[in-house]
Write a protein that holds these residues in place. Sequence first.
Motif: not given
Length: 546
Positions: A404-410
């Motif tokens: 949820p903090r970065t829906p596209k991801g690292l």
Amino acid sequence: MEKQPRLLSSQLSLQNRVCDVTLNCVVLTWKERETTKKRVSGSFLGSSRAAGSHCVPVCEIIAVQETTEACQSNDAGRWQMVPQQPSESEQHAFTVSYVERMRGHRWRCSEVTFHCTDWRLCQQWIQTIKEQLSQLTSRPKSLLVYINPYGGKQRGKWIYEHKVAPVFSRASISTDVIVTECANHARNHLKKEADLKKYDGVVCVGGDGMFSEILHGLISRTQCDSGVDENCAETLVPSALRIGIIPAGSTDCICFATVGTNDPVTSALHIVIGDSQPMDVCSVHHNNTFLRYSVSLLGYGFFGDVLTDSERKRWMGPARYDISGVKTFLSHRYYEGTISFLPAADIFGTPRDKIKCRSGCSVCQKQSTEKLTEEEREGSYGVWRVTRGKFLAINAASMSCACPRTPKGLSPAAHLADGTTDLILIRKCSRLDFLRHLLRHTNKDDQFDHTFVEVHRVQQFRFTPKHWEGGSELDLCESKNRLFGQICRQQPVCGCAPAHSSWNCDGEILPQTTIHVRVHCQLIKLFARGIEEKTVFEDPYTLCAV
Ligand SMILES: CCCCCCCCCCCCC/C=C/[C@@H](O)[C@H](COP(=O)(O)O)NC(=O)CCCCCCCCCCCCCCC
Ligand SMILES: Nc1ncnc2c1ncn2[C@@H]1O[C@H](COP(=O)(O)OP(=O)(O)O)[C@@H](O)[C@H]1O
Ligand SMILES: [Ca+2]
């Protein structure tokens, strides 16, 4: 495409409307008709026009059961069972529970109840659907469940009892449930005690840390049972049991990146229908001694420091990561060291590809079908490369690490099961630039499009922190602590930055910093299917276009 042979086709009643209901080996469909009611031997016949059409793939039917009619008694206002009336006009009914797709990759268990007056017809429908379901051999019948009652907002037990257990029971899955009593309870139980022959899978109710326990227990047990030494094995034996994740932790990135949402009911449904998603596992060694496994993020520098700081704030729950995140960001520490890595061949693509790993990913499937030997595989990866410098962060993402903090991801283009990890190097830069980079994880901009960011898709890498090159890590660690530890603890922004950070390994701090990481392609399987393309959940009817 060839039409599937019909198994059953009847006119049944659904909420007093007549429906054409059809079952073949692949789908159950029902079409509502507008009808002038005229009953004929258990079926409705009448003038009709198509009013609404529904279609459920058999593999997404959860269960079927005979329905006992319930109605409200007028005086008491409570629900009562209606006694069976052995009359001609008696209604028989069966209820089909099935997966329905909602917004945001969430799944729900929906139900449809069909009525008819012919008892035999009703039984025939129930039996035929049951027979179809019994042929779906990938569905689990018996599960071993571990619940961390202290993960996330400490709601693991509640989530399991109220959201998950009813779904398992609807699907007639038997469970043995263990509520953990301390850290490593689940890992040790799996490793040494559990009678794994009894189960078709293991369910983890908790966060990424709890998943890590289950992962370690299961992999170590499999290696032990197969006589493989985790310290020196080049090739590890894949685990036969799949793992299901019920998200009840703080980050839950492994669930989010493999399902597309952190929702307990959705995860329970993926388990019930027996989904299977292979997943890469990184092994981490220090001086040829096995340390740990990782499936999501191995992060040194920024994410290591956030985790170290957040451990002291566990009582805050998931918010601890935000507080520690801001604190670590402001401290703006960088670390020197050497990274050597073995790049993956061009056929594996790059971390900056536009194509994303989605359900049925062709890049990952290629890995399971191309039976390369270890030697051939190694040969196709080219030569080791070496880079040194001062880094704010060194991240290895074996999967996108979407959460949820970065829906596209690292690493938005990382693959779940391609046998590679994306190595992201953030070199020393200004606070403002680092903030810009972090912010890009939350919007559409490319977080790799900075001069101080380097990304490589790799199969192996090594890291050695500068001050320990050629030395003994523990000795230097102790002397450094004696010399600088006190000062740095008291004045963290003192300019004499600590020489080392720690590795955040799927949410656990590693005791060593000099590490050798190898990706083991598709070492484990989850009860998941990867994130579905938008078209599938926006228009579930496409699923039925078989
Ligand atoms: C300014 C906004 C910046 C947003 C940047 C978001 C990046 C987040 C990347 C998250 C990657 C998660 C990878 C997964 C890690 C988990 O294995 C692991 C364990 O999970 P568990 O507790 O469920 O067991 N979780 C973690 O290590 C937590 C990582 C969370 C990092 C949060 C960082 C927040 C950064 C905020 C910077 C704010 C700067 C503001 C300046 C004024
Ligand atoms: N009963 C327990 N008591 C204390 N710690 C536990 C227990 N069960 C598991 N743990 C540990 O709690 C840690 C965090 O668990 P996790 O479920 O990942 O929650 P979170 O996402 O909030 O970190 C894990 O490292 C796990 O080993
Ligand atoms: Ca991967």
